[in-house]
Design a protein around this motif. Sequence first.
Motif, PDB file in Angstrom:
ATOM      1  N   LEU A   1      -8.344 -48.078  -9.322  1.00 55.31           N
ATOM      2  CA  LEU A   1      -9.397 -49.072  -9.106  1.00 55.31           C
ATOM      3  C   LEU A   1     -10.634 -48.783  -9.944  1.00 55.31           C
ATOM      4  O   LEU A   1     -11.262 -49.707 -10.475  1.00 55.31           O
ATOM      5  CB  LEU A   1      -9.753 -49.133  -7.619  1.00 55.31           C
ATOM      6  N   VAL A   2     -10.981 -47.516 -10.100  1.00 52.30           N
ATOM      7  CA  VAL A   2     -12.159 -47.170 -10.901  1.00 52.30           C
ATOM      8  C   VAL A   2     -11.930 -47.527 -12.365  1.00 52.30           C
ATOM      9  O   VAL A   2     -12.822 -48.070 -13.032  1.00 52.30           O
ATOM     10  CB  VAL A   2     -12.512 -45.677 -10.747  1.00 52.30           C
ATOM     11  N   PHE A   3     -10.728 -47.264 -12.881  1.00 45.98           N
ATOM     12  CA  PHE A   3     -10.448 -47.622 -14.276  1.00 45.98           C
ATOM     13  C   PHE A   3     -10.494 -49.129 -14.477  1.00 45.98           C
ATOM     14  O   PHE A   3     -11.002 -49.615 -15.497  1.00 45.98           O
ATOM     15  CB  PHE A   3      -9.091 -47.070 -14.712  1.00 45.98           C
ATOM     16  N   ASN A   4      -9.959 -49.888 -13.534  1.00 45.57           N
ATOM     17  CA  ASN A   4     -10.058 -51.336 -13.648  1.00 45.57           C
ATOM     18  C   ASN A   4     -11.506 -51.785 -13.673  1.00 45.57           C
ATOM     19  O   ASN A   4     -11.877 -52.715 -14.399  1.00 45.57           O
ATOM     20  CB  ASN A   4      -9.332 -52.007 -12.476  1.00 45.57           C
ATOM     21  N   ASP A   5     -12.335 -51.138 -12.881  1.00 44.46           N
ATOM     22  CA  ASP A   5     -13.764 -51.444 -12.858  1.00 44.46           C
ATOM     23  C   ASP A   5     -14.404 -51.097 -14.200  1.00 44.46           C
ATOM     24  O   ASP A   5     -15.166 -51.885 -14.774  1.00 44.46           O
ATOM     25  CB  ASP A   5     -14.433 -50.654 -11.734  1.00 44.46           C
ATOM     26  N   LEU A   6     -14.082 -49.914 -14.709  1.00 48.81           N
ATOM     27  CA  LEU A   6     -14.655 -49.481 -15.980  1.00 48.81           C
ATOM     28  C   LEU A   6     -14.247 -50.385 -17.137  1.00 48.81           C
ATOM     29  O   LEU A   6     -15.000 -50.565 -18.098  1.00 48.81           O
ATOM     30  CB  LEU A   6     -14.226 -48.046 -16.287  1.00 48.81           C
ATOM     31  N   PHE A   7     -13.045 -50.945 -17.056  1.00 46.57           N
ATOM     32  CA  PHE A   7     -12.556 -51.821 -18.131  1.00 46.57           C
ATOM     33  C   PHE A   7     -12.934 -53.278 -17.924  1.00 46.57           C
ATOM     34  O   PHE A   7     -12.634 -54.116 -18.775  1.00 46.57           O
ATOM     35  CB  PHE A   7     -11.028 -51.721 -18.231  1.00 46.57           C
ATOM     36  N   GLY A   8     -13.568 -53.587 -16.803  1.00 44.21           N
ATOM     37  CA  GLY A   8     -13.981 -54.965 -16.554  1.00 44.21           C
ATOM     38  C   GLY A   8     -12.814 -55.910 -16.361  1.00 44.21           C
ATOM     39  O   GLY A   8     -12.829 -57.047 -16.852  1.00 44.21           O
ATOM     40  N   CYS A   9     -11.783 -55.478 -15.638  1.00 43.98           N
ATOM     41  CA  CYS A   9     -10.568 -56.280 -15.461  1.00 43.98           C
ATOM     42  C   CYS A   9     -10.795 -57.414 -14.463  1.00 43.98           C
ATOM     43  O   CYS A   9     -11.322 -57.174 -13.380  1.00 43.98           O
ATOM     44  CB  CYS A   9      -9.420 -55.413 -14.948  1.00 43.98           C
ATOM     45  N   PRO A  10     -10.359 -58.630 -14.794  1.00 40.81           N
ATOM     46  CA  PRO A  10     -10.288 -59.675 -13.765  1.00 40.81           C
ATOM     47  C   PRO A  10      -9.129 -59.392 -12.824  1.00 40.81           C
ATOM     48  O   PRO A  10      -8.286 -58.522 -13.098  1.00 40.81           O
ATOM     49  CB  PRO A  10     -10.055 -60.953 -14.588  1.00 40.81           C
ATOM     50  N   GLY A  11      -9.062 -60.138 -11.724  1.00 41.96           N
ATOM     51  CA  GLY A  11      -8.128 -59.820 -10.649  1.00 41.96           C
ATOM     52  C   GLY A  11      -6.682 -59.668 -11.054  1.00 41.96           C
ATOM     53  O   GLY A  11      -6.069 -58.614 -10.885  1.00 41.96           O
ATOM     54  N   ASP A  12      -6.065 -60.719 -11.609  1.00 39.34           N
ATOM     55  CA  ASP A  12      -4.637 -60.671 -11.907  1.00 39.34           C
ATOM     56  C   ASP A  12      -4.317 -59.622 -12.962  1.00 39.34           C
ATOM     57  O   ASP A  12      -3.344 -58.871 -12.828  1.00 39.34           O
ATOM     58  CB  ASP A  12      -4.159 -62.049 -12.380  1.00 39.34           C
ATOM     59  N   LEU A  13      -5.113 -59.550 -14.010  1.00 40.13           N
ATOM     60  CA  LEU A  13      -4.864 -58.554 -15.047  1.00 40.13           C
ATOM     61  C   LEU A  13      -4.998 -57.145 -14.492  1.00 40.13           C
ATOM     62  O   LEU A  13      -4.217 -56.253 -14.829  1.00 40.13           O
ATOM     63  CB  LEU A  13      -5.835 -58.752 -16.214  1.00 40.13           C
ATOM     64  N   GLY A  14      -5.987 -56.937 -13.631  1.00 41.94           N
ATOM     65  CA  GLY A  14      -6.168 -55.626 -13.021  1.00 41.94           C
ATOM     66  C   GLY A  14      -4.985 -55.227 -12.160  1.00 41.94           C
ATOM     67  O   GLY A  14      -4.570 -54.062 -12.147  1.00 41.94           O
ATOM     68  N   ASP A  15      -4.408 -56.192 -11.427  1.00 37.87           N
ATOM     69  CA  ASP A  15      -3.215 -55.905 -10.620  1.00 37.87           C
ATOM     70  C   ASP A  15      -2.063 -55.461 -11.502  1.00 37.87           C
ATOM     71  O   ASP A  15      -1.323 -54.531 -11.173  1.00 37.87           O
ATOM     72  CB  ASP A  15      -2.800 -57.147  -9.831  1.00 37.87           C
ATOM     73  N   ARG A  16      -1.903 -56.121 -12.637  1.00 41.40           N
ATOM     74  CA  ARG A  16      -0.795 -55.794 -13.535  1.00 41.40           C
ATOM     75  C   ARG A  16      -1.001 -54.443 -14.206  1.00 41.40           C
ATOM     76  O   ARG A  16      -0.052 -53.677 -14.404  1.00 41.40           O
ATOM     77  CB  ARG A  16      -0.618 -56.907 -14.558  1.00 41.40           C
ATOM     78  N   VAL A  17      -2.242 -54.132 -14.571  1.00 40.42           N
ATOM     79  CA  VAL A  17      -2.530 -52.813 -15.129  1.00 40.42           C
ATOM     80  C   VAL A  17      -2.217 -51.730 -14.099  1.00 40.42           C
ATOM     81  O   VAL A  17      -1.581 -50.717 -14.410  1.00 40.42           O
ATOM     82  CB  VAL A  17      -4.004 -52.716 -15.579  1.00 40.42           C
ATOM     83  N   ALA A  18      -2.655 -51.931 -12.848  1.00 34.76           N
ATOM     84  CA  ALA A  18      -2.401 -50.951 -11.792  1.00 34.76           C
ATOM     85  C   ALA A  18      -0.905 -50.793 -11.539  1.00 34.76           C
ATOM     86  O   ALA A  18      -0.405 -49.674 -11.394  1.00 34.76           O
ATOM     87  CB  ALA A  18      -3.114 -51.375 -10.504  1.00 34.76           C
TER      88      ALA A  18
END
Length: 455
Positions: free
Chosen positions: A168-185
């Motif tokens: 979650l912190v990396f998604n925050d640091l990268f400025g991920c929107p919701g769906d893209l952040g879910d896929r990255v995770a």
Amino acid sequence: MRSHSEPSPPPGCPAHDTAPRTPLYTQEFARDPQAHYTYLRQFGPVAPVELAPGVDASLVTDYAAALHVLQSPDTFVRDSRRWRALNEGQVPLDSPVLPMMAYRPGPLFEDGARHLRLRQAVTDSLGKLDTHQLTRMVERTASYLISQFSGRGTVDLIGDYARLVPLLVFNDLFGCPGDLGDRVAFGISGIFDGTDAQRANEVLTEALLELVALKRAQPGDDILTHLLQHPAGLSDEEMLPQLIQLIGGGFEPMSNLIGNALRVLLAQGGQGDGPNDGVVLVEDAINDVLWNSCPIANYATHFPLYDVDLSGSRLNAGDPVLISFAAANADPSLSAGRGTVSRRAHLAWGAGPHACPAKDPAMIIAVQAIEKLLNELPDIEISVDPDALAYRPGPFHRALGALPARFTPVRSVPARTGTTQDAVRTPGGGHPAAAAPATAQKGKFWSGFLAWWKG
């Protein structure tokens, strides 16, 4: 494993090359790695090991020899395209260690001027991090995760906390929107969990390419935008491995650092030999882990450019040489003078040109995540015998499989500021009516967090 009393060939002699290799991927190794390192020291500063079936390597267990390899880029390089056995078809192409060792065009596997260019982009971008902003990121991430289990009274601090904080912190640091952040995770956790790694890698690659395109079109105040705008002028082809290595280089080590430090703190019940009237401070527990339970125990793969003698051990050109940070930190010659050695002299962050560029942010994340948990759930304790805790097998990491804990259940109302308000403890293990949001659907960690954060 052979008995420690069994004779072994002296380092540097021909028999050394034909001695049985110690496998680093077994459950036996995971149960007691230090006993294995003690045995491996019989071979001298470098010992023959097997990283996976059919994958041989040399492991540096001596502190001084490890420093020499890490700080000698003119002799030992990181470019795994020099891996002789792989080039000759001797390494199984489906080996589980290839994702961590095979060449990717990023700073981890580059040397010289190209490595410097790519690394500078990372260090400069990380240097723009505001420590207060990072602290707030971690606090709200921790608050969200705690709210998911605080009403239960039980938790697996690895699967429900330590492994999710970095995602979650990396998604925050990268400025991920919701769906893209879910896929990255989903992608990064799948790669490290080993569950359908090929599919996870495909999902991660597609998501990161979309994220790079999004940030080029809509820049923000985030690490990814800083990388894209760096004077190094990274192309999309360079950005992808850069991001994969940045995320991967943070996810597993950070998860293990948080989990291993929580084990140290909770196993001792907050009491120990640290300062402040016997209470073990979070920083002391983390330092203990970095010395004695390295999150990444064996890695930093190097390849000799030519046949070389390392303190009496012969290393052949193109053969992988790994650094055992865990064994080097426990080097008896170093331990004998531990009282005069700096607390920061451990090798957990590496050394030389490839030393970890993110150790300061990593320390902030670990400290804040642990302190937040202990402040929110002050009576939390390990719910099993600490000696019965099992570590995940694998040659590279030192990682708990689970860390079950219990505490007095709490009903809480999460606030948008990232704090927990109106906390009510329910004694006797009762389960109050759920006031916190339902646990995010598996694979929807990031969008669930964003929905919680927006209220």
